[in-house]
Design a protein around this motif. Structure first.
Motif, PDB file in Angstrom:
ATOM      1  N   ARG A  30       2.775  46.680   6.148  1.00 42.48           N
ATOM      2  CA  ARG A  30       3.177  45.691   5.143  1.00 42.48           C
ATOM      3  C   ARG A  30       1.974  45.102   4.412  1.00 42.48           C
ATOM      4  NH1 ARG A  30       5.469  45.295   2.189  1.00 42.48           N
ATOM      5  NH2 ARG A  30       6.060  43.107   1.980  1.00 42.48           N
ATOM      6  N   LEU A  31       0.901  44.840   5.134  1.00 42.93           N
ATOM      7  CA  LEU A  31      -0.298  44.307   4.487  1.00 42.93           C
ATOM      8  C   LEU A  31      -0.898  45.315   3.516  1.00 42.93           C
ATOM      9  CD1 LEU A  31      -1.916  42.481   7.520  1.00 42.93           C
ATOM     10  CD2 LEU A  31      -1.499  41.413   5.294  1.00 42.93           C
ATOM     11  N   ALA A  32      -0.960  46.576   3.928  1.00 40.27           N
ATOM     12  CA  ALA A  32      -1.500  47.616   3.045  1.00 40.27           C
ATOM     13  C   ALA A  32      -0.649  47.748   1.784  1.00 40.27           C
ATOM     14  CB  ALA A  32      -1.585  48.945   3.789  1.00 40.27           C
ATOM     15  N   GLU A  33       0.672  47.671   1.928  1.00 41.65           N
ATOM     16  CA  GLU A  33       1.558  47.733   0.773  1.00 41.65           C
ATOM     17  C   GLU A  33       1.361  46.518  -0.138  1.00 41.65           C
ATOM     18  OE1 GLU A  33       5.277  50.135   2.924  1.00 41.65           O
ATOM     19  OE2 GLU A  33       5.382  47.957   2.624  1.00 41.65           O
ATOM     20  N   PHE A  34       1.159  45.358   0.474  1.00 45.60           N
ATOM     21  CA  PHE A  34       1.024  44.120  -0.297  1.00 45.60           C
ATOM     22  C   PHE A  34      -0.271  44.120  -1.111  1.00 45.60           C
ATOM     23  CE2 PHE A  34      -0.091  39.635  -0.858  1.00 45.60           C
ATOM     24  CZ  PHE A  34       1.114  39.090  -1.290  1.00 45.60           C
ATOM     25  N   ALA A 134     -15.123  44.617   2.037  1.00 43.12           N
ATOM     26  CA  ALA A 134     -14.871  45.952   1.488  1.00 43.12           C
ATOM     27  C   ALA A 134     -13.773  45.894   0.428  1.00 43.12           C
ATOM     28  CB  ALA A 134     -14.480  46.908   2.614  1.00 43.12           C
ATOM     29  N   LEU A 135     -12.742  45.095   0.667  1.00 47.30           N
ATOM     30  CA  LEU A 135     -11.654  44.967  -0.309  1.00 47.30           C
ATOM     31  C   LEU A 135     -12.099  44.177  -1.533  1.00 47.30           C
ATOM     32  CD1 LEU A 135      -8.774  44.340   2.235  1.00 47.30           C
ATOM     33  CD2 LEU A 135      -9.009  46.334   0.744  1.00 47.30           C
ATOM     34  N   VAL A 345      -6.094  48.148   7.796  1.00 48.79           N
ATOM     35  CA  VAL A 345      -5.492  47.825   6.498  1.00 48.79           C
ATOM     36  C   VAL A 345      -6.441  48.202   5.376  1.00 48.79           C
ATOM     37  CG1 VAL A 345      -4.793  45.924   4.978  1.00 48.79           C
ATOM     38  CG2 VAL A 345      -3.980  45.993   7.345  1.00 48.79           C
ATOM     39  N   ALA A 346      -7.699  47.839   5.505  1.00 49.62           N
ATOM     40  CA  ALA A 346      -8.682  48.157   4.463  1.00 49.62           C
ATOM     41  C   ALA A 346      -8.809  49.660   4.271  1.00 49.62           C
ATOM     42  CB  ALA A 346     -10.033  47.546   4.819  1.00 49.62           C
ATOM     43  N   LYS A 347      -8.833  50.405   5.363  1.00 44.87           N
ATOM     44  CA  LYS A 347      -8.933  51.860   5.242  1.00 44.87           C
ATOM     45  C   LYS A 347      -7.731  52.440   4.497  1.00 44.87           C
ATOM     46  CE  LYS A 347     -11.726  52.621   9.419  1.00 44.87           C
ATOM     47  NZ  LYS A 347     -11.756  53.189  10.789  1.00 44.87           N
ATOM     48  N   GLU A 348      -6.539  51.952   4.811  1.00 49.50           N
ATOM     49  CA  GLU A 348      -5.341  52.481   4.166  1.00 49.50           C
ATOM     50  C   GLU A 348      -5.279  52.096   2.691  1.00 49.50           C
ATOM     51  OE1 GLU A 348      -1.697  51.992   6.262  1.00 49.50           O
ATOM     52  OE2 GLU A 348      -2.566  52.554   8.213  1.00 49.50           O
ATOM     53  N   VAL A 349      -5.689  50.877   2.374  1.00 53.21           N
ATOM     54  CA  VAL A 349      -5.668  50.432   0.982  1.00 53.21           C
ATOM     55  C   VAL A 349      -6.686  51.194   0.148  1.00 53.21           C
ATOM     56  CG1 VAL A 349      -6.176  48.488  -0.556  1.00 53.21           C
ATOM     57  CG2 VAL A 349      -4.782  48.129   1.494  1.00 53.21           C
TER      58      VAL A 349
END
Length: 385
Positions: A30-34, A134-135, A345-349
């Protein structure tokens, strides 16, 4: 003057909200999608610094959950009478003693970021700080508004060797809502960096400096009050002879001024209007509003949530335990610690670039994991005066 410590309304603490995501895998998804593909403004609180050894204020073991907790208020610290001088002696003496400690682990087990400068000075950014950096680097997070005064968001950028000159630009996009412990100013507004002020304290108090060195040699740690103060009366010594140095710039104008405070917003002190206005603008400029590691107990933070709701911004809240926004329509709650999910999450985003860009690779391999020991319970009663 009546000033109270902000808290979470009892009705929220008593309510049962079952809409939070508690699964690590679902939280990551959900965080990666957001965050993905959006211009996100992020609000952070003390929870993001827990893995750096700085315990959160509230939550299960937070000091603000202690009914005996009594902080030093702004009007007390700045009082020009002898009563205010006594508050300042004890406050700055605490930091002189603790600044002699070289063992950061011991400091971290006793202190918190709101006032505990020596531990904050030595604290290292954790995996959440570096993941957020990183983001920032990839422009997924455009602005960070932080309630923390520890400077760890800035330090994560400065400590990324591969980031080079871009670090300064990204640091400009971090707004310290409640100020910073790394600067001190006198009541006339003259500023000095905190380490320099620490040297002034040591030079003005050689006897106390020796006392601090003796504590360091014997491994003794005075018991601290929850506001970053130190209780030493039970040791049979007094801080009445502790000298607070005068401001040298005030002395140039023939004005003796020993009234100094750290550059943080104390309870009872107003946030500068420019800071408040900028925080609103950064919420307005975003596509989405992400909140992380905060109960939103202070109104300076909660009003940003209210503003985002008024603007109909998508809002996601990542925090362990109850918050002031629990149950609000339009706020999606994830009840997991940031350190458990943010690196993934950062890796997926970021996607494939996370494995190719040397700056991002360095960031996502960095970060301490040094949470406070579980046996240091701030809810126990402390001396409060």
């Amino acid at each position: 003057m009546r000033v109270s410590v902000p808290g979470i309304p009892q009705a929220i603490l008593d309510a049962k909200h079952d809409l939070s995501i508690k699964s690590i895998s679902e939280a990551t998804k959900r965080l990666a999608e957001f965050i993905g593909g959006a211009n996100v403004t992020l609000l952070t609180g003390a929870g993001v610094s827990v893995d750096s050894g700085i315990r959160a204020y509230r939550g299960e073991d937070g000091r603000y959950m202690n009914p005996n907790y009594k902080p030093i208020f702004y009007h007390e610290l700045m009082d020009s009478t002898e009563k205010g001088q006594a508050y300042r002696r004890r406050y700055w003496l605490y930091f002189l003693i603790l600044s002699r400690k070289q063992n950061a682990q011991k400091l971290h087990s006793r202190l918190r970021s709101y006032l505990g400068y020596p531990s904050v000075r030595d604290a290292l950014p954790n995996t959440t700080h570096f993941s957020l950096a990183a983001l920032q680097h990839t422009s997924h997070i455009s602005h960070i508004i932080t309630q923390n005064v520890d400077g760890l968001h800035h330090k994560a950028l400065r400590n990324s060797a591969s980031l080079s000159g871009a670090a300064a630009r990204l640091q400009d996009n971090i707004l310290e809502l409640h100020g910073t412990l790394h600067r001190v100013h006198c009541s006339s507004g003259h500023k000095v960096d905190r380490d320099t002020f620490q040297d002034w304290l040591s030079a003005a108090n050689p006897e106390w400096r020796q006392y601090a060195e003796d504590l360091e040699r014997t491994g003794t740690q005075p018991r601290t009050n929850p506001d970053g103060d130190v209780a030493i009366e039970h040791l049979g010594i007094s801080y009445s002879n502790f000298v607070i140095p005068e401001c040298p710039q005030c002395m140039l104008g023939d004005h003796i001024n020993p009234v100094h405070k750290p550059g943080v917003i104390f309870f009872g002190e107003s946030i500068p209007s420019a800071t408040k206005e900028r925080s609103f603008r950064e919420v307005e400029a975003s596509d989405k509003f992400l909140i992380m590691g905060t109960t939103l107990a202070t109104y300076s933070a909660f009003r940003l949530v209210k503003h985002a709701l008024e603007l109909k911004k998508p809002i996601m809240l990542l925090n362990v335990g109850p918050t002031r926004a629990d149950g609000l329509p339009g706020v999606e709650k994830i009840d997991v610690p940031s350190g458990a999910v943010m690196r993934q999450v950062a890796k997926e985003v970021i996607g494939t670039r996370a494995g190719m860009d040397p700056v991002i690779i360095e960031m996502l391999e960095s970060g301490t994991e040094n949470p406070p020991p579980p046996d240091d319970d701030d809810r126990a009663p402390r001396a409060a005066g």
